[in-house]
Design a protein around this motif. Sequence first.
Motif, PDB file in Angstrom:
ATOM      1  N   ALA A 112       0.841  -1.197   0.000  1.00 24.34           N
ATOM      2  CA  ALA A 112       0.000   0.000   0.000  1.00 24.34           C
ATOM      3  C   ALA A 112       0.877   1.249   0.000  1.00 24.34           C
ATOM      4  CB  ALA A 112      -0.918   0.014   1.229  1.00 24.34           C
ATOM      5  N   GLY A 113       0.563   2.186  -0.903  1.00 26.07           N
ATOM      6  CA  GLY A 113       1.452   3.314  -1.163  1.00 26.07           C
ATOM      7  C   GLY A 113       1.473   4.420  -0.140  1.00 26.07           C
ATOM      8  N   ASN A 114       0.482   4.509   0.744  1.00 26.83           N
ATOM      9  CA  ASN A 114       0.549   5.490   1.840  1.00 26.83           C
ATOM     10  C   ASN A 114      -0.406   5.077   2.959  1.00 26.83           C
ATOM     11  OD1 ASN A 114      -2.089   6.532   1.264  1.00 26.83           O
ATOM     12  ND2 ASN A 114      -1.241   8.038  -0.151  1.00 26.83           N
ATOM     13  N   ASN A 115      -0.416   5.839   4.046  1.00 29.82           N
ATOM     14  CA  ASN A 115      -1.169   5.409   5.231  1.00 29.82           C
ATOM     15  C   ASN A 115      -2.674   5.349   5.000  1.00 29.82           C
ATOM     16  OD1 ASN A 115      -1.480   8.193   5.096  1.00 29.82           O
ATOM     17  ND2 ASN A 115      -0.730   8.613   7.144  1.00 29.82           N
ATOM     18  N   ARG A 116      -3.209   6.271   4.174  1.00 30.82           N
ATOM     19  CA  ARG A 116      -4.649   6.254   3.913  1.00 30.82           C
ATOM     20  C   ARG A 116      -5.043   5.007   3.124  1.00 30.82           C
ATOM     21  NH1 ARG A 116      -4.598  12.315   1.752  1.00 30.82           N
ATOM     22  NH2 ARG A 116      -2.543  11.529   1.205  1.00 30.82           N
ATOM     23  N   VAL A 117      -4.209   4.643   2.162  1.00 28.74           N
ATOM     24  CA  VAL A 117      -4.459   3.418   1.398  1.00 28.74           C
ATOM     25  C   VAL A 117      -4.374   2.206   2.317  1.00 28.74           C
ATOM     26  CG1 VAL A 117      -3.602   1.929  -0.454  1.00 28.74           C
ATOM     27  CG2 VAL A 117      -3.641   4.408  -0.781  1.00 28.74           C
ATOM     28  N   THR A 118      -3.361   2.182   3.165  1.00 30.00           N
ATOM     29  CA  THR A 118      -3.166   1.039   4.063  1.00 30.00           C
ATOM     30  C   THR A 118      -4.374   0.806   4.951  1.00 30.00           C
ATOM     31  OG1 THR A 118      -0.782   1.504   4.102  1.00 30.00           O
ATOM     32  CG2 THR A 118      -1.648   0.010   5.782  1.00 30.00           C
ATOM     33  N   VAL A 119      -4.918   1.856   5.520  1.00 31.25           N
ATOM     34  CA  VAL A 119      -6.069   1.712   6.420  1.00 31.25           C
ATOM     35  C   VAL A 119      -7.256   1.076   5.700  1.00 31.25           C
ATOM     36  CG1 VAL A 119      -7.798   2.999   7.731  1.00 31.25           C
ATOM     37  CG2 VAL A 119      -5.370   3.566   7.981  1.00 31.25           C
ATOM     38  N   THR A 120      -7.520   1.514   4.475  1.00 29.96           N
ATOM     39  CA  THR A 120      -8.634   0.924   3.722  1.00 29.96           C
ATOM     40  C   THR A 120      -8.360  -0.537   3.383  1.00 29.96           C
ATOM     41  OG1 THR A 120      -9.229   3.070   2.779  1.00 29.96           O
ATOM     42  CG2 THR A 120     -10.050   1.121   1.637  1.00 29.96           C
ATOM     43  N   VAL A 121      -7.129  -0.847   3.002  1.00 27.46           N
ATOM     44  CA  VAL A 121      -6.779  -2.233   2.667  1.00 27.46           C
ATOM     45  C   VAL A 121      -6.921  -3.119   3.904  1.00 27.46           C
ATOM     46  CG1 VAL A 121      -4.930  -3.773   1.904  1.00 27.46           C
ATOM     47  CG2 VAL A 121      -5.283  -1.590   0.742  1.00 27.46           C
ATOM     48  N   VAL A 122      -6.542  -2.620   5.067  1.00 26.88           N
ATOM     49  CA  VAL A 122      -6.716  -3.389   6.318  1.00 26.88           C
ATOM     50  C   VAL A 122      -8.183  -3.750   6.501  1.00 26.88           C
ATOM     51  CG1 VAL A 122      -6.686  -3.208   8.836  1.00 26.88           C
ATOM     52  CG2 VAL A 122      -4.679  -2.518   7.521  1.00 26.88           C
ATOM     53  N   ARG A 123      -9.080  -2.810   6.236  1.00 27.24           N
ATOM     54  CA  ARG A 123     -10.521  -3.072   6.386  1.00 27.24           C
ATOM     55  C   ARG A 123     -10.990  -4.123   5.379  1.00 27.24           C
ATOM     56  NH1 ARG A 123     -11.078   2.917   7.431  1.00 27.24           N
ATOM     57  NH2 ARG A 123     -11.594   3.075   9.637  1.00 27.24           N
ATOM     58  N   VAL A 124     -10.506  -4.034   4.155  1.00 22.79           N
ATOM     59  CA  VAL A 124     -10.895  -5.016   3.132  1.00 22.79           C
ATOM     60  C   VAL A 124     -10.412  -6.412   3.519  1.00 22.79           C
ATOM     61  CG1 VAL A 124     -10.580  -5.714   0.725  1.00 22.79           C
ATOM     62  CG2 VAL A 124     -10.962  -3.298   1.279  1.00 22.79           C
ATOM     63  N   LEU A 125      -9.169  -6.514   3.960  1.00 21.32           N
ATOM     64  CA  LEU A 125      -8.617  -7.821   4.318  1.00 21.32           C
ATOM     65  C   LEU A 125      -9.306  -8.418   5.537  1.00 21.32           C
ATOM     66  CD1 LEU A 125      -4.767  -7.238   3.786  1.00 21.32           C
ATOM     67  CD2 LEU A 125      -6.453  -8.191   2.196  1.00 21.32           C
ATOM     68  N   ALA A 126      -9.793  -7.567   6.436  1.00 19.10           N
ATOM     69  CA  ALA A 126     -10.474  -8.061   7.637  1.00 19.10           C
ATOM     70  C   ALA A 126     -11.785  -8.752   7.298  1.00 19.10           C
ATOM     71  CB  ALA A 126     -10.733  -6.911   8.602  1.00 19.10           C
ATOM     72  N   GLU A 127     -12.335  -8.462   6.134  1.00 16.18           N
ATOM     73  CA  GLU A 127     -13.605  -9.049   5.722  1.00 16.18           C
ATOM     74  C   GLU A 127     -13.427 -10.384   5.015  1.00 16.18           C
ATOM     75  OE1 GLU A 127     -15.087  -6.031   3.186  1.00 16.18           O
ATOM     76  OE2 GLU A 127     -15.366  -4.544   4.785  1.00 16.18           O
ATOM     77  N   ARG A 128     -12.177 -10.819   4.819  1.00 13.82           N
ATOM     78  CA  ARG A 128     -11.916 -12.026   4.032  1.00 13.82           C
ATOM     79  C   ARG A 128     -11.320 -13.118   4.895  1.00 13.82           C
ATOM     80  NH1 ARG A 128     -11.886 -11.408  -1.519  1.00 13.82           N
ATOM     81  NH2 ARG A 128     -12.744  -9.371  -2.127  1.00 13.82           N
ATOM     82  N   ALA A 129     -11.689 -14.336   4.558  1.00 10.50           N
ATOM     83  CA  ALA A 129     -11.168 -15.481   5.307  1.00 10.50           C
ATOM     84  C   ALA A 129      -9.716 -15.763   4.930  1.00 10.50           C
ATOM     85  CB  ALA A 129     -12.036 -16.714   5.049  1.00 10.50           C
ATOM     86  N   ARG A 130      -9.378 -15.563   3.653  1.00  8.63           N
ATOM     87  CA  ARG A 130      -8.011 -15.853   3.192  1.00  8.63           C
ATOM     88  C   ARG A 130      -7.048 -14.806   3.725  1.00  8.63           C
ATOM     89  NH1 ARG A 130      -4.889 -14.802  -1.669  1.00  8.63           N
ATOM     90  NH2 ARG A 130      -6.590 -13.509  -2.476  1.00  8.63           N
ATOM     91  N   ARG A 131      -5.968 -15.271   4.317  1.00 13.06           N
ATOM     92  CA  ARG A 131      -4.971 -14.351   4.868  1.00 13.06           C
ATOM     93  C   ARG A 131      -4.067 -13.840   3.759  1.00 13.06           C
ATOM     94  NH1 ARG A 131      -4.354 -14.521  10.425  1.00 13.06           N
ATOM     95  NH2 ARG A 131      -2.089 -14.374  10.448  1.00 13.06           N
ATOM     96  N   VAL A 132      -3.966 -12.534   3.652  1.00 13.09           N
ATOM     97  CA  VAL A 132      -3.160 -11.880   2.621  1.00 13.09           C
ATOM     98  C   VAL A 132      -2.119 -11.011   3.312  1.00 13.09           C
ATOM     99  CG1 VAL A 132      -3.206 -10.236   0.705  1.00 13.09           C
ATOM    100  CG2 VAL A 132      -5.065 -11.900   0.980  1.00 13.09           C
ATOM    101  N   ALA A 133      -0.876 -11.105   2.850  1.00 14.48           N
ATOM    102  CA  ALA A 133       0.197 -10.313   3.445  1.00 14.48           C
ATOM    103  C   ALA A 133       0.041  -8.840   3.047  1.00 14.48           C
ATOM    104  CB  ALA A 133       1.557 -10.843   3.007  1.00 14.48           C
ATOM    105  N   LEU A 134       0.514  -7.968   3.925  1.00 15.74           N
ATOM    106  CA  LEU A 134       0.383  -6.532   3.676  1.00 15.74           C
ATOM    107  C   LEU A 134       1.587  -5.782   4.233  1.00 15.74           C
ATOM    108  CD1 LEU A 134      -1.256  -3.925   2.978  1.00 15.74           C
ATOM    109  CD2 LEU A 134      -2.276  -4.106   5.267  1.00 15.74           C
ATOM    110  N   VAL A 135       2.130  -4.890   3.387  1.00 14.03           N
ATOM    111  CA  VAL A 135       3.128  -3.918   3.832  1.00 14.03           C
ATOM    112  C   VAL A 135       2.633  -2.553   3.372  1.00 14.03           C
ATOM    113  CG1 VAL A 135       5.497  -3.068   3.606  1.00 14.03           C
ATOM    114  CG2 VAL A 135       5.067  -5.541   3.748  1.00 14.03           C
ATOM    115  N   GLY A 136       2.655  -1.576   4.266  1.00  7.64           N
ATOM    116  CA  GLY A 136       2.221  -0.234   3.916  1.00  7.64           C
ATOM    117  C   GLY A 136       3.356   0.761   3.991  1.00  7.64           C
ATOM    118  N   PHE A 137       3.299   1.786   3.145  1.00  4.62           N
ATOM    119  CA  PHE A 137       4.262   2.882   3.236  1.00  4.62           C
ATOM    120  C   PHE A 137       3.648   3.941   4.140  1.00  4.62           C
ATOM    121  CE2 PHE A 137       7.296   6.043   2.389  1.00  4.62           C
ATOM    122  CZ  PHE A 137       8.338   5.510   1.656  1.00  4.62           C
ATOM    123  N   ASP A 138       4.382   4.352   5.174  1.00  7.06           N
ATOM    124  CA  ASP A 138       3.941   5.270   6.237  1.00  7.06           C
ATOM    125  C   ASP A 138       3.406   4.447   7.405  1.00  7.06           C
ATOM    126  OD1 ASP A 138       4.454   7.603   4.829  1.00  7.06           O
ATOM    127  OD2 ASP A 138       2.386   7.823   4.135  1.00  7.06           O
TER     128      ASP A 138
END
Length: 356
Positions: A268-294
């Motif tokens: 994720a390219g910045n903190n605002r993007v990261t926060v939204t991606v965290v919410r999307v991933l929380a809704e899914r059963a499959r675990r997806v790795a995440l690294v955010g910038f900021d």
Amino acid sequence: MTDRTAHVPETTRRADRPAGNRYGNRPTMKDVAARAGVGLKTVSRVVNGEPGVTPDTERRVQEAIDALGFRRNDSARVLRKGRTASIGLILEDLADPFYGPLSRAVEEVARAHGALLINGSSAEDPEREQELALALCARRVDGLVVIPAGDDHRYLEPEIRAGVATVFVDRPAGRIDADVVLSDSYGGARDGVAHLIAHGHRRIGFIGDMPRIHTAAERLRGYRAAMEDAGISVAERWMSLGATDPERVRRAAEEMLTGPDPVTAVFAGNNRVTVTVVRVLAERARRVALVGFDDFELADLLQPGVTVVAQDSAALGRTAAERLFRQLDGTLVAPERIQLPTRLVTRGSGELPPTD
């Protein structure tokens, strides 16, 4: 009939105030002198902390100042010295947590130099940035610290020639040669994506800000470089740049996470993007790795904690402000590009292995 003025303190009676309208008529040194029964020069000495006034006279002048609510007019005093003892700071968005430490650091440096900080937000609008910058210059600020929204800053050339010190932060100036203080967006993104690759990921998505923004372009470049270093071909659908509003980021993330070959990790390219991606991933059963910038608040308390490429926004602001005052002191000559390092903070989300 009761005399209502009998209980009003001496310092607040109407007779103690200068004649005129309630608003717009501030007490002057002449008013202070008249109340204290001294000359203007004596008031000036007291106000400016100069010697030559007896303790009793100084006390009377100070009592008059307190009673009238007099405040020294710094504008005329500093203009005689060619400075207004103020600087301007133009941010992208005052509400963005990234800019809080940056703004505070600029303010602390300004305060140490006896200067006032005036800040405003461009809202990522080049026209608003220009309007705000020129408005600050019209108010005779000594210098500007600018997080640029536009890519053409030639409009500032007359101001810089006139002596307005100018430093750009987070993104370089467009079409002029000026001091700039940056984080290593390219290197940080490259390290973050390489970290995902080292944990077994090959299908890695990138979601970033608007492509015209310098930091977004540099982080995309770092993503591509890490993938190329690992010999991984990048599919176009793994990359999405655009506005960072939650709806757009959500759509981009969901598209990458579905289909026959969904991504197993997201950068994720910045903190605002990261926060939204965290919410999307929380809704899914499959675990997806995440690294955010900021980095962002509470990133370490999530399950798993969010791995980030952290940049020091306070150091950006402090370095830029110190550079600005060195310009004002005349100790700098040629503009310089200063790049600060980032650091990878591992917390768990970036260390998840691929699930397929």
